[in-house]
Write a protein that holds these residues in place. Structure first.
Motif, short mmCIF file in Angstrom:
data_model
loop_
_atom_site.label_atom_id
_atom_site.label_comp_id
_atom_site.label_asym_id
_atom_site.label_seq_id
_atom_site.Cartn_x
_atom_site.Cartn_y
_atom_site.Cartn_z
N ARG A 40 53.85 38.46 46.81
CA ARG A 40 53.05 39.29 45.90
C ARG A 40 52.09 38.13 45.29
NH1 ARG A 40 58.46 39.27 44.27
NH2 ARG A 40 59.04 37.43 43.62
N LEU A 41 52.08 37.20 45.78
CA LEU A 41 50.86 35.31 45.74
C LEU A 41 50.18 36.08 46.69
CD1 LEU A 41 53.16 32.69 45.57
CD2 LEU A 41 52.08 33.54 43.19
N ALA A 42 50.38 36.51 47.75
CA ALA A 42 49.64 36.55 48.62
C ALA A 42 48.19 38.18 48.38
CB ALA A 42 49.46 37.12 50.08
N ALA A 43 49.21 39.00 47.59
CA ALA A 43 47.99 40.27 47.11
C ALA A 43 47.32 40.25 45.99
CB ALA A 43 49.35 41.24 47.00
N ALA A 44 47.93 39.49 44.76
CA ALA A 44 47.49 38.83 43.03
C ALA A 44 46.38 37.59 44.18
CB ALA A 44 48.21 37.35 42.90
N GLY A 45 46.49 36.89 44.37
CA GLY A 45 45.21 36.39 45.53
C GLY A 45 43.89 36.93 45.51
N VAL A 46 43.96 37.60 46.55
CA VAL A 46 43.16 38.83 46.96
C VAL A 46 42.16 39.24 46.09
CG1 VAL A 46 42.39 40.81 48.54
CG2 VAL A 46 43.93 38.79 49.79
N THR A 47 43.25 40.40 44.89
CA THR A 47 43.01 40.41 44.43
C THR A 47 41.87 39.85 43.43
OG1 THR A 47 44.42 41.56 44.37
CG2 THR A 47 43.05 42.27 42.48
N ALA A 48 43.25 39.03 43.04
CA ALA A 48 41.24 37.66 41.85
C ALA A 48 40.73 36.84 42.45
CB ALA A 48 42.83 36.33 42.44
N THR A 49 40.25 37.25 44.10
CA THR A 49 38.75 37.13 44.49
C THR A 49 38.24 37.98 44.41
OG1 THR A 49 39.96 35.59 46.14
CG2 THR A 49 37.75 36.38 46.80
N PHE A 50 38.58 39.44 44.35
CA PHE A 50 37.64 40.66 44.68
C PHE A 50 36.67 40.09 43.00
CE2 PHE A 50 37.53 45.10 43.61
CZ PHE A 50 36.47 45.21 44.87
N ALA A 51 38.55 40.12 42.46
CA ALA A 51 37.64 40.91 40.65
C ALA A 51 37.12 39.23 40.54
CB ALA A 51 38.80 40.21 39.38
N LEU A 52 36.80 38.59 40.96
CA LEU A 52 35.75 37.49 40.35
C LEU A 52 34.65 37.50 41.38
CD1 LEU A 52 38.33 33.87 41.16
CD2 LEU A 52 37.03 34.94 38.87
N TYR A 53 34.50 38.41 42.62
CA TYR A 53 33.46 38.40 42.77
C TYR A 53 32.27 39.10 41.95
CZ TYR A 53 33.43 37.49 48.07
OH TYR A 53 33.46 36.81 49.18
N VAL A 54 32.91 40.60 41.83
CA VAL A 54 32.31 40.93 40.09
C VAL A 54 32.41 40.79 39.22
CG1 VAL A 54 32.73 43.92 39.23
CG2 VAL A 54 34.31 43.28 41.38
N LEU A 55 33.57 40.10 38.90
CA LEU A 55 33.07 39.51 37.11
C LEU A 55 32.06 38.34 37.04
CD1 LEU A 55 33.43 38.67 34.22
CD2 LEU A 55 35.43 36.99 35.46
N ILE A 56 31.74 38.09 38.62
CA ILE A 56 30.34 37.26 38.15
C ILE A 56 29.33 37.24 38.58
CG2 ILE A 56 29.35 35.47 39.76
CD1 ILE A 56 32.71 34.05 40.49
N ASN A 57 29.23 38.39 39.19
CA ASN A 57 28.17 38.88 39.93
C ASN A 57 27.27 40.14 38.69
OD1 ASN A 57 26.24 41.53 40.94
ND2 ASN A 57 26.14 40.03 42.04
N GLY A 58 28.22 40.49 38.14
CA GLY A 58 27.85 41.47 36.81
C GLY A 58 27.68 40.53 36.31
N SER A 59 28.05 39.18 35.42
CA SER A 59 27.53 37.83 34.12
C SER A 59 26.35 37.76 35.11
CB SER A 59 28.80 37.08 34.25
OG SER A 59 29.92 38.00 34.04
N MET A 60 26.32 37.99 36.18
CA MET A 60 25.05 36.92 36.81
C MET A 60 23.50 37.48 36.80
SD MET A 60 24.25 35.87 40.67
CE MET A 60 23.86 37.28 41.18
N VAL A 61 23.59 39.17 36.69
CA VAL A 61 22.77 40.56 37.03
C VAL A 61 22.53 40.30 35.29
CG1 VAL A 61 23.05 41.09 38.78
CG2 VAL A 61 24.00 42.67 36.64
N MET A 62 23.07 40.25 34.26
CA MET A 62 23.29 40.29 33.02
C MET A 62 23.15 39.07 31.97
SD MET A 62 26.26 43.29 31.60
CE MET A 62 27.55 42.06 32.75
#
Length: 384
Positions: A313-335
């Motif tokens: 559970r924690l391993a899958a959630a951690g990988v998902t968090a990394t992926f989601a942060l990529y999207v969130l940070i890049n999206g916020s950055m370009v806007m």
């Protein structure tokens, strides 16, 4: 005699069952995002497969195959390798500090002949695995608030400090936030979470004044007022905003984006590819890609929920968090909603290192799904 003839029927059956347990809708969604990236890279190269689109697809095909192979590895093997992977990644980060390769004003890579390695990418996976293994054997009460918290704190802060020193503030922040999310999901006390947030707020001003490099402080002031230096430090974000706004609802049309085609938009194939997408396909195109990202995050979190082991559970959630942060940070950055920190949009942007990290991470997520009924045993929160 074929290879299959040398495989015992029971082993073949188990392999077929494992392959059938892979979430192929999840895999198809990843392919759609990577395919959209290739379409955009083809466009911004002037309708040419080189230098970006063809390598992007070739890398994705290779890493997709690696993801499928990793998905078949038993979760108990991932568990056994968690601390060794973390240890190797940490030693490589130390090696970067001592003998790392300099490029673009930073020391982030190790070079051995034609091979270049960025150990911080390995650490993103190693950190999630190590935290998942540590909390797997820890009781819920100990995970809430106890001296045991010192161990995950050191597991997180030690590599974050090394990565920040390179300097690579974007990756350091991403690792710090991923680690914090895993610790919170493991059952951290809400009182401590509130105290941590307050501490971060109080530490931000001195960290900006004394802990940042000059160019990093300049990125922050540019984020607050990009119009102050429109042809210098504010150029990137202003051009990105122009591309985002000019696309309107449906965009200017494929291959017709002036900001990217005329090279006004910097790093159009990496950090600012989402701006290129917005200019050519408008709000509808951006929303479509974000829906695909949301689908990937939802399916990965569902896999985390289905796992019978705390480690899974924690391993899958951690990988998902990394992926989601990529999207969130890049999206916020370009806007213009966050400073430019050099975080790409995963699978959409050109670049092999981040793509490899993402696909290896999703190989772990699929391994959690395929082996969700596996019993992973360990002693109490021990590093042994």
């Amino acid at each position: 005699m074929t290879v299959s003839a040398l495989t015992r029927p029971g082993e073949r059956d188990r392999l077929i069952v494992k392959i059938g347990e892979i979430d192929w809708i999840f895999c198809l969604t990843l392919c759609l995002i990577a395919g959209a990236g290739a379409v955009m890279l083809f466009s911004i190269a002037g309708s040419s497969w080189t230098p970006w689109a063809a390598p992007h697809l070739a890398r994705f095909a290779l890493f997709f195959a690696i993801m499928i192979v990793l998905a078949l590895i038993d979760l108990r093997v991932w568990f056994a390798l968690a601390y060794p992977i973390y240890a190797v990644a940490f030693m490589l980060l130390i090696a970067v500090d001592l003998v790392g390769h300099h490029a673009l004003g930073a020391q982030r890579w190790l070079q051995a002949g034609p091979i270049t390695i960025q150990p911080s990418e390995i650490m993103k996976i190693g950190l999630v695995l190590a935290l998942g293994r540590f909390y797997h054997g820890l009781s819920g009460k100990s995970a809430q608030l106890s001296w045991w918290l010192l161990v995950p704190a050191m597991l997180i802060l030690a590599p974050v400090a090394l990565v920040a020193k390179e300097p690579d503030l974007g990756t350091a922040l991403l690792m710090l936030m991923t680690g914090a999310i895993v610790v919170i999901l493991a059952g951290l006390s809400w009182r401590l979470i509130a105290g941590g947030i307050l501490s971060v707020v109080l530490l931000v001003p001195p960290a900006i004044m004394f802990g940042m490099h000059d160019y990093q402080r300049k990125r922050l002031t540019t984020f607050l007022d990009p119009e102050n230096d429109p042809s210098g430090s504010g150029y990137h974000i202003l051009q990105s905003k122009i591309a985002l706004g000019s696309g309107g609802l449906l965009g200017k049309g494929y291959g017709l984006g002036s900001q990217s085609q005329l090279n006004f938009l910097p790093e159009k194939q990496t950090d600012f590819i989402f701006s290129t997408l917005a200019e050519e396909f408008g709000f509808v195109g951006c929303a479509s890609i974000l829906v695909l990202y949301a689908a990937v995050i939802f399916m990965a979190l569902r896999t985390s929920y289905l796992s019978h082991s705390h480690f899974g559970r924690l391993a899958a959630a951690g990988v998902t968090a990394t992926f989601a942060l990529y999207v969130l940070i890049n999206g916020s950055m370009v806007m213009g909603l966050a400073p430019v920190v050099g975080v790409p949009m995963p699978l959409l942007s050109y670049g092999g290192t981040v793509m490899l990290t993402v696909m290896v991470g999703f190989g772990l997520v699929m391994a959690v799904r395929v082996h969700r009924y596996s019993e992973v045993t360990s002693g109490k929160g021990s590093l042994l």
